[in-house]
Design a protein around this motif. Structure first.
Motif, PDB file in Angstrom:
ATOM      1  N   ALA A 156       0.909  -1.118  -0.034  1.00 25.77           N
ATOM      2  CA  ALA A 156       0.001   0.057  -0.018  1.00 25.77           C
ATOM      3  C   ALA A 156       0.854   1.237   0.160  1.00 25.77           C
ATOM      4  O   ALA A 156       0.694   2.109  -0.642  1.00 25.77           O
ATOM      5  CB  ALA A 156      -0.879   0.078   1.145  1.00 25.77           C
ATOM      6  N   GLN A 200      -3.660 -11.116  -4.452  1.00 26.61           N
ATOM      7  CA  GLN A 200      -4.856 -10.815  -3.711  1.00 26.61           C
ATOM      8  C   GLN A 200      -4.728  -9.467  -2.784  1.00 26.61           C
ATOM      9  O   GLN A 200      -5.705  -8.709  -2.567  1.00 26.61           O
ATOM     10  CB  GLN A 200      -5.070 -11.842  -2.723  1.00 26.61           C
ATOM     11  CG  GLN A 200      -5.354 -13.223  -3.440  1.00 26.61           C
ATOM     12  CD  GLN A 200      -5.421 -14.494  -2.653  1.00 26.61           C
ATOM     13  OE1 GLN A 200      -4.508 -14.589  -1.826  1.00 26.61           O
ATOM     14  NE2 GLN A 200      -6.302 -15.195  -2.743  1.00 26.61           N
ATOM     15  N   ASP A 201      -3.496  -9.229  -2.245  1.00 28.08           N
ATOM     16  CA  ASP A 201      -3.306  -7.982  -1.417  1.00 28.08           C
ATOM     17  C   ASP A 201      -3.765  -6.748  -2.151  1.00 28.08           C
ATOM     18  O   ASP A 201      -3.913  -5.809  -1.351  1.00 28.08           O
ATOM     19  CB  ASP A 201      -1.893  -7.946  -0.956  1.00 28.08           C
ATOM     20  CG  ASP A 201      -1.462  -9.037   0.000  1.00 28.08           C
ATOM     21  OD1 ASP A 201      -2.504  -9.692   0.370  1.00 28.08           O
ATOM     22  OD2 ASP A 201      -0.349  -9.471   0.018  1.00 28.08           O
ATOM     23  N   LEU A 215      -5.949  -6.011  -4.324  1.00 34.52           N
ATOM     24  CA  LEU A 215      -7.247  -5.632  -4.652  1.00 34.52           C
ATOM     25  C   LEU A 215      -7.840  -4.577  -3.836  1.00 34.52           C
ATOM     26  O   LEU A 215      -8.565  -3.753  -4.448  1.00 34.52           O
ATOM     27  CB  LEU A 215      -8.572  -7.088  -4.422  1.00 34.52           C
ATOM     28  CG  LEU A 215      -8.197  -8.257  -5.408  1.00 34.52           C
ATOM     29  CD1 LEU A 215      -8.832  -9.282  -5.323  1.00 34.52           C
ATOM     30  CD2 LEU A 215      -8.312  -7.621  -6.866  1.00 34.52           C
ATOM     31  N   PRO A 216      -7.813  -4.438  -2.465  1.00 35.34           N
ATOM     32  CA  PRO A 216      -8.233  -3.246  -1.679  1.00 35.34           C
ATOM     33  C   PRO A 216      -7.741  -1.932  -2.081  1.00 35.34           C
ATOM     34  O   PRO A 216      -8.440  -0.940  -1.745  1.00 35.34           O
ATOM     35  CB  PRO A 216      -8.048  -3.562  -0.144  1.00 35.34           C
ATOM     36  CG  PRO A 216      -7.926  -4.916  -0.147  1.00 35.34           C
ATOM     37  CD  PRO A 216      -6.999  -5.240  -1.475  1.00 35.34           C
ATOM     38  N   LEU A 217      -6.668  -1.862  -2.908  1.00 34.29           N
ATOM     39  CA  LEU A 217      -6.178  -0.713  -3.064  1.00 34.29           C
ATOM     40  C   LEU A 217      -6.246  -0.265  -4.512  1.00 34.29           C
ATOM     41  O   LEU A 217      -6.054   0.833  -5.111  1.00 34.29           O
ATOM     42  CB  LEU A 217      -4.521  -0.986  -3.212  1.00 34.29           C
ATOM     43  CG  LEU A 217      -3.845  -1.426  -1.986  1.00 34.29           C
ATOM     44  CD1 LEU A 217      -2.357  -1.852  -2.052  1.00 34.29           C
ATOM     45  CD2 LEU A 217      -4.147  -0.755  -0.738  1.00 34.29           C
ATOM     46  N   ASP A 272      -9.056   1.179  -7.670  1.00 32.63           N
ATOM     47  CA  ASP A 272     -10.240   2.058  -8.113  1.00 32.63           C
ATOM     48  C   ASP A 272     -11.299   1.152  -9.012  1.00 32.63           C
ATOM     49  O   ASP A 272     -12.329   1.048  -8.882  1.00 32.63           O
ATOM     50  CB  ASP A 272     -10.036   3.269  -8.774  1.00 32.63           C
ATOM     51  CG  ASP A 272      -8.908   4.163  -7.863  1.00 32.63           C
ATOM     52  OD1 ASP A 272      -9.461   4.374  -6.614  1.00 32.63           O
ATOM     53  OD2 ASP A 272      -7.860   4.455  -8.095  1.00 32.63           O
ATOM     54  N   VAL A 292     -12.177 -10.046 -10.571  1.00 31.58           N
ATOM     55  CA  VAL A 292     -12.996 -10.073  -9.255  1.00 31.58           C
ATOM     56  C   VAL A 292     -13.461 -11.510  -9.191  1.00 31.58           C
ATOM     57  O   VAL A 292     -13.455 -11.838  -8.210  1.00 31.58           O
ATOM     58  CB  VAL A 292     -14.132  -9.202  -9.641  1.00 31.58           C
ATOM     59  CG1 VAL A 292     -15.420  -9.472  -8.435  1.00 31.58           C
ATOM     60  CG2 VAL A 292     -14.022  -7.780  -9.595  1.00 31.58           C
TER      61      VAL A 292
END
Length: 272
Positions: free
Chosen positions: A44, A65-66, A68-70, A72, A79
């Motif tokens: 991040a 996988q790490d 994905l939350p980062l 837009d 997905v």
């Protein structure tokens, strides 16, 4: 100059820099592509610190996988697979893609594997999910996932339901008993000794794609070759997923072919 890199740990062995540099040279692009050691806990901060010179990133496990939350925007395929191995920086946004599925399908196609009804996946991580999606694209109706730990395939069983195919879980020992399959995809790290001999029937009825390419051959691939079976080298997947990444970095679209794409693929292949 635009900048790109492959991130992961360990990363020193990666062939991605050679693949990408060859492509950009042929395309006449003065782009820099490097390899950067990176673990998930630093991802991040790294991405947030990039400036406008950066065009994109290639990611290895566990960063697929790490990341994905980062992001837009995440394409539907990423997905579905729960993994993005490609990040494009475009118009101030971080866009995530999965090119592993296409890499698997294209590598198998080159080896003459165009249809699958019954498949076997070894391993339960993000690359296994991409392998499952690829098998669905090839027409699979049933896939058995072989894992060491009971319950490790739970997410893949759920993915199978969304893909419309039956997925069940068994232990690695099942390799000694397996009979019915046209394709086995191993997603375990290179050098892993599964500790089980593969059934003769499976070796002679199913092609093996071992996505690990360093060291090569893996113990599984070596045994498969020695028994006279068909083995698809993991470098084939690496090559073809990298070509789709180049499409993304150049055009912003995984489906848009590159200028003289056959020549681009050829010079990339020469680096392997």
């Amino acid at each position: 100059m635009r900048r790109l890199a492959v991130l992961g740990s360990p990363i020193a062995h990666s062939k991605s820099p050679g693949l990408h540099r060859a492509a950009y040279r042929l395309l006449g692009l003065d782009w820099e592509y490097s390899a950067i050691e990176m673990r998930g806990d630093g991802l991040a901060a790294f991405i947030q610190g990039l400036d406008d010179s950066w065009r994109g990133l290639s990611l290895t496990m566990p960063l697929k996988q790490d990341v994905l939350p980062l992001l837009d925007d995440v394409e539907e395929l990423a997905v579905l697979a729960g993994a993005a191995n490609t990040v494009l920086f475009e118009d101030g946004r971080r866009r995530g893609f999965n090119t592993d599925v296409a890499g698997i399908v294209r590598a198998l196609g080159e080896a003459g594997v165009a249809r699958v009804h019954h498949g076997v996946v070894i391993g339960g991580g993000a690359t296994a999910a991409s392998a499952l999606v690829a098998m669905a694209e090839l027409g699979a109706a049933h896939v058995r996932v072989l894992v060491r730990r009971r319950g490790a395939a739970a997410e893949l069983i759920g993915l199978g339901s969304r893909l419309g195919l039956v997925v069940d879980e068994a232990r690695i020992d099942e390799l000694a008993l397996a009979r019915e399959a046209e394709l086995v995809v191993s997603t375990v790290p290179g050098g892993t000794d599964l500790g089980v001999a593969v059934s003769d029937t499976l070796v002679h009825t199913a092609a093996l794609l071992d996505v690990a390419y360093d060291p090569w051959p893996s113990p599984l691939a070596a045994g498969w070759i020695a028994a006279g079976g068909t083995v698809v080298h993991g470098l084939g997947m690496l090559l073809h997923q990298a070509l789709i990444q180049v499409r993304i970095f150049v055009h912003g679209d995984p489906l848009a072919p590159l200028p003289d794409e056959d020549a681009v693929l050829a010079v990339m292949r020469e680096t392997l």
